[in-house]
Design a protein around this motif. Structure first.
Motif, short mmCIF file in Angstrom:
data_model
loop_
_atom_site.label_atom_id
_atom_site.label_comp_id
_atom_site.label_asym_id
_atom_site.label_seq_id
_atom_site.Cartn_x
_atom_site.Cartn_y
_atom_site.Cartn_z
N MET A 162 -37.62 13.40 25.88
CA MET A 162 -38.52 14.13 24.99
C MET A 162 -37.74 14.59 23.76
SD MET A 162 -41.05 17.36 25.75
CE MET A 162 -39.76 18.44 26.37
N ASP A 163 -38.25 14.30 22.58
CA ASP A 163 -37.59 14.68 21.33
C ASP A 163 -38.26 15.94 20.78
OD1 ASP A 163 -36.42 14.95 18.87
OD2 ASP A 163 -36.65 12.85 18.29
N LYS A 164 -37.60 17.08 20.96
CA LYS A 164 -38.19 18.36 20.55
C LYS A 164 -38.33 18.49 19.04
CE LYS A 164 -36.60 20.95 24.59
NZ LYS A 164 -35.79 22.10 25.07
N ARG A 165 -37.64 17.62 18.29
CA ARG A 165 -37.74 17.69 16.82
C ARG A 165 -39.14 17.36 16.32
NH1 ARG A 165 -33.24 13.59 15.07
NH2 ARG A 165 -34.32 12.48 16.75
N ALA A 166 -39.96 16.73 17.16
CA ALA A 166 -41.33 16.40 16.76
C ALA A 166 -42.13 17.65 16.41
CB ALA A 166 -42.04 15.63 17.86
N MET A 167 -41.75 18.79 17.01
CA MET A 167 -42.45 20.04 16.70
C MET A 167 -42.31 20.41 15.23
SD MET A 167 -43.97 20.99 19.44
CE MET A 167 -44.48 22.64 19.02
N TYR A 168 -41.18 20.00 14.62
CA TYR A 168 -40.95 20.34 13.21
C TYR A 168 -41.77 19.47 12.27
CZ TYR A 168 -37.10 23.11 15.02
OH TYR A 168 -36.35 24.02 15.71
N GLN A 169 -42.46 18.47 12.82
CA GLN A 169 -43.33 17.62 12.00
C GLN A 169 -44.71 18.26 11.79
OE1 GLN A 169 -40.80 15.94 10.99
NE2 GLN A 169 -41.74 13.92 11.07
N LEU A 170 -45.02 19.28 12.57
CA LEU A 170 -46.29 19.99 12.39
C LEU A 170 -46.28 20.69 11.04
CD1 LEU A 170 -46.79 21.57 15.94
CD2 LEU A 170 -48.01 19.63 14.98
N THR A 171 -47.45 20.77 10.42
CA THR A 171 -47.54 21.33 9.06
C THR A 171 -47.83 22.83 9.09
OG1 THR A 171 -49.85 20.63 8.99
CG2 THR A 171 -48.23 19.15 8.02
N TYR A 172 -46.81 23.60 9.35
CA TYR A 172 -46.94 25.06 9.36
C TYR A 172 -47.01 25.61 7.94
CZ TYR A 172 -45.05 24.75 14.16
OH TYR A 172 -44.83 24.44 15.46
N GLY A 173 -47.80 26.66 7.76
CA GLY A 173 -47.71 27.47 6.56
C GLY A 173 -46.74 28.60 6.82
N LEU A 174 -46.49 29.42 5.82
CA LEU A 174 -45.59 30.57 5.98
C LEU A 174 -46.25 31.81 5.38
CD1 LEU A 174 -42.28 28.76 5.09
CD2 LEU A 174 -42.83 29.77 7.31
N PHE A 175 -46.12 32.93 6.08
CA PHE A 175 -46.84 34.14 5.71
C PHE A 175 -45.99 35.38 5.95
CE2 PHE A 175 -49.36 30.89 7.77
CZ PHE A 175 -50.32 30.58 6.83
N VAL A 176 -46.27 36.44 5.16
CA VAL A 176 -45.72 37.76 5.47
C VAL A 176 -46.85 38.54 6.14
CG1 VAL A 176 -44.65 39.87 4.63
CG2 VAL A 176 -44.19 37.70 3.46
N LEU A 177 -46.65 38.87 7.39
CA LEU A 177 -47.60 39.69 8.14
C LEU A 177 -47.22 41.15 7.97
CD1 LEU A 177 -49.82 40.15 10.36
CD2 LEU A 177 -47.94 39.93 12.02
N THR A 178 -48.18 41.99 7.58
CA THR A 178 -47.91 43.42 7.41
C THR A 178 -48.92 44.24 8.19
OG1 THR A 178 -49.18 43.34 5.34
CG2 THR A 178 -46.78 43.25 5.16
N SER A 179 -48.45 45.39 8.65
CA SER A 179 -49.33 46.32 9.35
C SER A 179 -48.71 47.71 9.28
CB SER A 179 -49.54 45.90 10.81
OG SER A 179 -50.57 46.66 11.42
N ALA A 180 -49.40 48.70 9.83
CA ALA A 180 -48.89 50.08 9.82
C ALA A 180 -49.56 50.85 10.93
CB ALA A 180 -49.16 50.75 8.47
#
Length: 205
Positions: free
Chosen positions: A1-19
């Motif tokens: 199993m090649d775990k690097r395939a997970m990095y092929q998914l198209t993730y976005g990037l976000f700053v999550l904020t709360s208080a």
């Protein structure tokens, strides 16, 4: 199993904020998306080790600031490489404003934000999945959103080779931290970004 395939998914990037109870915090996440349009709902998955996850759990509300291709590494270092339990990330941070729900959203290196209220929290083991209803959102710029792949190729600093030739090191694929040694301990945690040994790659200098 090649775990690097997970990095092929198209993730976005976000700053999550709360208080909660007067304490603000934020962290970087890469899992946020719309799940229904009527009513408008989004989902986020947050590692339980993050202080911001605790604030979302207690307050029942959050903002996500959508990171754009204009972001630089300082944004990731500020919100991703230090803990809100130890540092007030907004104490001297000027590139943020409060939205109508009273929470911060990030104005630099982002192209929009979404405010939401939690409807359901699902325990996923290492993470909590929050399903939330959207109650506010704004577009801040027309710059394209940054994907995880874009972060890796264009934003994250490139490692500089150093040390003796033929030396084996282990390099964090998230932040670039380098561990020297033939073997990386299985339980090793990156001291900068807190990612596990599975996110390190073996490099021969």
């Amino acid at each position: 199993m090649d775990k690097r395939a997970m990095y092929q998914l198209t993730y976005g990037l976000f700053v999550l904020t709360s208080a909660f109870e007067g304490r603000d915090s934020g962290c970087i996440i890469n899992t946020a998306g719309q799940v229904t349009s009527e009513p408008n709902r989004i989902s986020i998955a947050v590692n339980k080790a993050n202080y911001t996850q605790e604030l979302v759990q207690k307050s029942g509300k959050f903002n996500i600031s959508i990171i754009s291709e204009k972001a630089d590494f300082s944004l990731f270092r500020h919100f991703g490489f230090q803990s809100g339990r130890e540092v007030d990330k907004f104490a001297a941070y000027s590139e943020a404003q409060r939205s109508a729900n009273g929470l911060y959203y990030v104005t630099a290196g982002t192209n929009g934000y979404i405010s939401a209220e939690v409807e359901q929290a699902i325990d996923l083991g290492s993470h909590t999945l929050f399903i939330a209803s959207v109650n506010d959102m704004e577009v801040l710029s027309d710059v394209a959103s940054a994907t995880y792949g874009y972060y890796q190729s264009q934003i994250k600093p490139k490692p500089v080779a150093s040390g003796e030739k033929g030396k084996v090191v282990w390099r964090c694929k998230v932040c670039g931290y380098t561990y020297e040694g033939e073997e990386l301990p299985a339980d090793f945690i990156c001291p900068l970004c807190k990612h596990p040994a599975s996110d390190f790659e073996r490099v021969v200098l």
